[in-house]
Each structure stands twice: as C-alpha cells, then as structure tokens.
Enzyme design. Structure first.
Site, PDB file in Angstrom:
ATOM      1  N   SER A   1       2.799  13.903  14.925  1.00 30.72           N
ATOM      2  CA  SER A   1       2.610  15.321  15.175  1.00 30.72           C
ATOM      3  C   SER A   1       1.499  15.491  16.229  1.00 30.72           C
ATOM      4  O   SER A   1       1.629  14.991  17.335  1.00 30.72           O
ATOM      5  CB  SER A   1       2.294  16.049  13.869  1.00 30.72           C
ATOM      6  OG  SER A   1       2.435  17.435  14.001  1.00 30.72           O
TER       7      SER A   1
ATOM      8  N   HIS B   1      10.211  17.113   9.824  1.00 24.39           N
ATOM      9  CA  HIS B   1       8.829  16.745  10.164  1.00 24.39           C
ATOM     10  C   HIS B   1       8.148  15.963   9.037  1.00 24.39           C
ATOM     11  O   HIS B   1       7.119  15.326   9.263  1.00 24.39           O
ATOM     12  CB  HIS B   1       8.038  18.010  10.488  1.00 24.39           C
ATOM     13  CG  HIS B   1       6.847  17.794  11.366  1.00 24.39           C
ATOM     14  ND1 HIS B   1       6.925  17.294  12.641  1.00 24.39           N
ATOM     15  CD2 HIS B   1       5.519  18.008  11.142  1.00 24.39           C
ATOM     16  CE1 HIS B   1       5.729  17.223  13.176  1.00 24.39           C
ATOM     17  NE2 HIS B   1       4.845  17.644  12.281  1.00 24.39           N
TER      18      HIS B   1
END
Length: 668
Positions: A529, A642
C-alpha cells in the site's frame, strides 16, 4: 552470540497453524466467552465460540461446523445469547439458550445482519442490515445457492449504471442501491421493526441502558456522496424522533452510553489534519447536548493502529464506562505498543496496563473491576490474561503452545536514532534464524502501509518468515506513523518521498553502522500500500537495494485520484492538491515518473479485486519497466482485494509469501 537451531524455522504455511483469539467478553465473574479463528482442513477460515470457566479452567465450545461463528453476546438476564454465523450462506443472527440446546436462526435477510446489540431488558435485539428502499423486512428471505447463482449470472449480463461518486469500495466491491438500516427484533412476538429508512447508511453504535434511545452514526447531509462527515444521532425508540449530536464538521464513532444513560462518550475529530488527525475523546450530556473534549492534552492515539498479518476478528477497543460512570477505559497506541488507558471525566489520563506488546482487545467486569486482556507478543501470536483490580496479571490461555514450542522465533531488538532534521525514529531489527557471530547476512527493509499506522511489538508472520529465510529484517515507523504525537503523524502530508524517504534511508544507514553482520551489498526492500508506494519511490531514487518487492502499491497519483475508492479525497488529504488543481505536482511525486532510473530488480504483487490501490497501478509500473527493458516481474492474485496479506484466501497468502521469498533468494 549464536542462536539455537534446535527448533525449526517458520515457513510460509505456518500462519495456517496459528489459532487467532478475539472478542473476549465477560459473562460473569468466573466466565468469559471468546472466539478462535483458524484455517481448517479445507484451507478456509473457520471461527468458533468458546466459554472459559475460570473456576475449573474448562473451555466449552459453543458453536460447531466449518463456518465463521462470532460476535457472541449474552443477554442481560444471562438466559440467552446471540451470535453471528454464515452457516446458512450470509452472516445471520442466531439465538441460543445458555442452558444448552440447538441454536435458532433469527434473521434470513438476503444481505445478512451485523452489529447486533441487546436491549437492556433482554426482550429485543437491535442490528443492522443492507436494505433496498422498498424492502418489506417481514418478507425478506435469504437466497439459496441456486438463486444466488442465477442472480450472479443475471448480473453478468446487465450493464452497471453508475450515477454517484462512491459506487465501489474495497470491502464491498461494486455497490448496489441498498443502504444500512437499523432493525429491531422482538423476541416475544418474533417480529421485525425497521427503525430507520432514510436513503443513507445508518450504523448502530449503542443502545441506552434505559431502553429509551439508541445512538447511530450516519451522514444525512445533502452532499453525503462527496462528504466524509460521520455524525452521531440519537433515535428515540418510542417516538422514532432523530436528534443530531454532532455538527457535520467531522467524523465520530465508537460511542457508548454511561450506565445511567445520562452521558455519552465517543471517539472523533474534525479533520483538522485531514486523515492524519489524532482521534479525540468527547463526552456528551444527553439532556443538554453539551460537548466536552477530554483528550485536549493527550499525545497518544486512542484506538489500535498496530500493523500485523495474523489478527482475524475484531475485539473491544473502548471506550467503556466504569460502573460508577466516573472513569472510561480504552486502548491507545503509543511508541510501538498498544496499552489499556483510563481517563476520568476531566481528561486526567493514566495507564492501567502497558508493556512491550500489543493489547488487541479487552472486556471489563464492573462487579470485580477486573479485565480480560487480549495480548499479542512478537514471539506469541495471542493469549488472554486477567488483570485484577489490584494490577495483578494472570495468564489464562496458552492456545499456541504447541506451535511455539516447535518454531524458532526471532525477538525484536529496538533501535532509535535521530533523523537529520531532528526527529526521533523508532524501529525494530530481527536477527536471522541460526544467527552466528562473524557471519554476514542479507538485509530486508519492511515499510508499513497507511501511512498513518504503526509497526510495533506484535506477532508478524511475514517478518518472522523473512528472518527464518536468513535475512536481517528492519521495520520502522517513519514520519507519518501513529504513536508519536500529532506533529509526527502529520509530518508526511505534502511531504511524500521527502522526509519519509530520508527517515527510511537513515534507518538503513544507522543499522549498517551499528550491526557489522549486515552485508551492505545485499540489501532488499518491500512494503504494501503506502509501503508499496515507498518501495517504488526508493528504487526510482537509489540503486543501493539489490532486490525489491512492491505490494498492492501506488505508482501514479494522477490516475489514483480517479480509480481508487478513496482517491477523490485521499489525494487532496495527503498531497494538498487533486488532479484538477495541480497535475504537475502529482506527477512529480509519482514513482512512475522515475521508471527510467530503476536499476533494482522489482517484483510487483497485486490483487485483481483491489479497489483501494487498483491493479492498474501495478500494471502501469510493470508495462513501463518492461518496455524500458528493466528486470521486473508481475504477479496478479485473482479475486484478491487490498486485504490479501492479512485476511485473504489462505492459498493465495501462501503463494504471495513464497514469491516474496523466491525473489529475495534469487537476487540477494
């Protein structure tokens, strides 16, 4: 110093051998419930509810089957309990007698149910579900497997009409027209009553002990589609009147009624530093609606911001009232640890429990003034402890004893240094498995996501795995991380690739100076990320690393603005501009701009269903580097969002770890 190798090294599949504890809840002075989550023989996550009797130290399993059973809560009169289970397909509410017997399914809503709460009289359960505008809740039925398949097939032949800004999210995927509504289930009549109906998401937070009102969080403003506001509202259960508590200038959550129903404590802030704003603690007077800030002088971050990859299931983080309504208990993040705090109604803060570990949840017993604490250590994934009123700490479980007895785990060594511009930076170093003095070892720098999160004293499988593979592992909290006060966490905003980059490079320099066993010619870097962004940035600005793995990363801030589920506000929050205001500024801080400079072999890992950092970010970087004849490889994980590294498909999680290790082994 030579490390023992009598125990075996940890492997990529070993997270599947770990039992993850969560949700401790006192039932009585001598009993508490909890949830155990693990990967079963079918390579799927399974969660079961247990009750631990402290008198005879027995653990009774309350649920069964290869399902996710959790959110167990006993009624106020201790006769019944509800829990959530996906045994019917969707996550639904089930009811069980505390005396024993088969559980009964309460809800059958197509979209399931969540956030259930008992009324204080035990006669009803209040909860949330996603409902369409004209749904008749008395007639809603969960779809069977065939109906679900037919609905999915039909959806594949229909175009998706999008007419709003927030039409997708990493958690839900593409949104439909349903909204979160609050529903009440009457146990006596077996009937449902819908309490909210506005075209907005209403998130149930708490029910008053006097059974007269409840609190919910929502954005009921006209610009809700583009606004990040989350207000708190009171709903009068008798009249259905809605009363607004907050001012539509911030985001508020985690509210809790005092035991006399006269006050409310809540977390929140007014976006003073956008997404880097420290959470504050407020007290509201229910009658006068006056608000008082408790945390005006605190530097800690209320709540748990610890980064890890083995925390499955949520646990109470507070705020929780004391029995006399004079104190409030909650967890807070500070200097790489998460601890239990207490504040009085004047904001005088004191620590109830703190150590070099991660307190991931707690339950408070007002009768004995004791706590059940959930604690994770860097060398022990999780256990429960009892904290007595006098401060005595007693370990209650040893759930991963067998696993730990077989595995060699590296204990972190804390480092601190002062950055070139005067900030104190904290980090931790793991020595490799079988460490021997006089030998040189390759090195891997790990960078956390967020950026407003925190590495610290918790169990982290990926870090231990890299140490087991023979690497010195460094993980730090550069500026932008939580745990070091408001100025520090705000230090990365409009400063990406500058101060944070220098913090990380200076951390590497510090370790090379302090530890002679690190081979400076075999340095690796990885992160996910924001940590993926920094990995991309690093390899475009230095060639000191000989291998890099970028995970669920950001490579192009111009396109991120339009493709991420948070891009339209996050870009402005973190960089001060959005695409329309200054595309040049965004391009200047995009790693893609510096692709020609990359000399480090780069492995790109990305989930195909990642809507937070969409896969096009990885695609752009891969195609550009490949077109430039750079050493690069791209791995796509199907149906992964994610959260792949933390709660994704177990088989894909293993493949991800195997590929990280393969890349570093090849180039380091």
């Amino acid at each position: 110093m030579t490390a023992s190798t009598k125990k075996r090294a940890i492997t990529a599949t070993d997270f599947q051998n770990i039992k993850v504890l969560s949700e401790p809840q006192f039932i009585s002075e001598d009993r508490y419930s909890y949830v155990t989550t693990f990967v079963n023989e079918d390579k799927e996550y399974e969660s079961q509810v247990y009750v631990h009797n402290l008198i005879d130290d027995s653990h009774k399993q309350w649920t069964s089957g290869s399902h996710r059973n959790h959110t167990f809560c006993v009624s106020p009169n201790k006769e019944k309990a509800f829990f959530l289970s996906n045994r019917s397909g969707a996550s639904q509410i089930w009811l069980t007698d505390m005396g024993g017997g088969e559980a009964k399914q309460v809800t059958t809503f197509p979209n399931g149910a969540f956030s259930p709460v008992w009324s204080e009289d035990g006669k009803s359960i209040l909860f949330c579900s996603y409902l369409e505008k004209d749904d008749d809740i008395s007639a809603l039925k969960e779809l069977n497997k065939e109906e679900k398949k037919a609905k999915q097939k039909e959806a594949q032949t229909k175009p998706l009409v999008v007419d709003r800004l927030r039409y997708k999210s990493d958690a839900r995927g593409f949104h439909d027209n349903s909204k979160v509504q609050i529903i009440q289930y009457d146990l006596t009549s077996g009937t449902f009553h819908q309490l909210t109906d506005k075209e907005a998401d209403h998130h149930l937070v708490d029910v008053a002990p006097d059974n007269k009102t409840l609190i919910f969080a929502a954005n009921l403003e006209e610009d809700a589609d583009s606004s990040l506001v989350s207000d708190l509202y009171l709903l009068e259960l008798q009249s259905k009147e809605i009363i607004k508590l907050t001012d539509s200038k911030g985001s508020y959550h985690g509210a809790s009624f005092s035991t006399d129903s006269k006050k409310i404590v809540a977390y929140g802030h007014g976006f003073e530093y956008a997404g880097a704003t420290l959470t504050k603690l407020f007290i509201y007077d229910v009658e006068s609606k006056e608000r008082m800030l408790l945390s005006r002088d605190w530097s800690i971050q209320p709540g748990d911001t610890m980064v890890g990859d083995t925390r499955l299931g949520s646990s109470e983080a507070g705020p929780v009232w004391s029995e006399d309504n004079e104190s409030i208990y909650f967890v807070g993040s500070d200097n790489g640890t998460v601890s239990l705090y207490e504040t009085d109604l004047e904001g005088n803060l004191k620590i109830r429990y703190s150590d070099n570990n991660h307190l991931f949840g707690f339950s408070y017993n007002p009768d004995t003034k004791s706590f059940i604490l959930g604690i994770s250590l860097p060398t022990d994934p999780c256990n429960f402890y009892k904290l007595s009123a006098d401060g005595t700490l007693e370990q209650l479980t040893d759930v991963n004893k067998t696993f730990i007895s077989e595995i060699a785990l590296s204990s972190p060594e804390e480092i601190t240094f002062t950055s070139s511009d005067g900030l104190e930076i904290q980090g931790w170093l793991l020595r490799p498995y079988g460490f021997q003095e006089g030998k040189k070892y390759p090195f891997v720098l790990e960078i956390h996501g967020g950026p407003h999160a925190m590495y610290g004293q918790t169990f982290f499988h990926e870090l231990q795995l890299l140490a087991a593979k023979g690497y010195v592992v460094l993980y730090t909290n550069p500026r932008g991380s939580h745990g070091y006060g408001q100025e520090f966490v705000n230090g990365v905003r409009e400063n990406y690739g500058k101060g944070d980059y220098h913090d990380l490079m200076e951390a590497v320099d510090y370790c090379l100076e302090q530890y002679s066993f690190i081979d400076e010619n075999r340095l690796g870097v990885t992160g996910g990320s924001y940590g993926g962004f920094m990995t991309n940035w690093i390899v475009g600005h230095t060639n000191r690393f000989k291998a890099a793995v970028t995970q669920r990363s950001i490579s192009n801030w111009l396109s991120f603005y339009g493709v991420s589920d948070i891009g339209f506000f996050f870009t402005k929050w973190e960089h001060g501009v959005n695409l329309m205001e200054d595309p040049t500024e965004l391009w200047d801080i995009s790693p893609l701009k510096y692709a020609e400079n990359v000399e480090t072999p780069l492995l790109i890992l990305h989930g195909e269903k990642d809507y937070r950092c969409p896969i096009e970010q990885g695609e752009q970087l891969f195609i550009t580097l490949k077109h430039l004849n750079k050493e690069v490889e791209f791995i796509r994980f199907p149906n992964a969002n994610h959260e792949l590294s933390r709660s994704g498909n177990p088989t894909l999680r293993v493949a991800r770890l195997d590929n990280i290790c393969r890349w570093f082994e090849k180039y380091l």
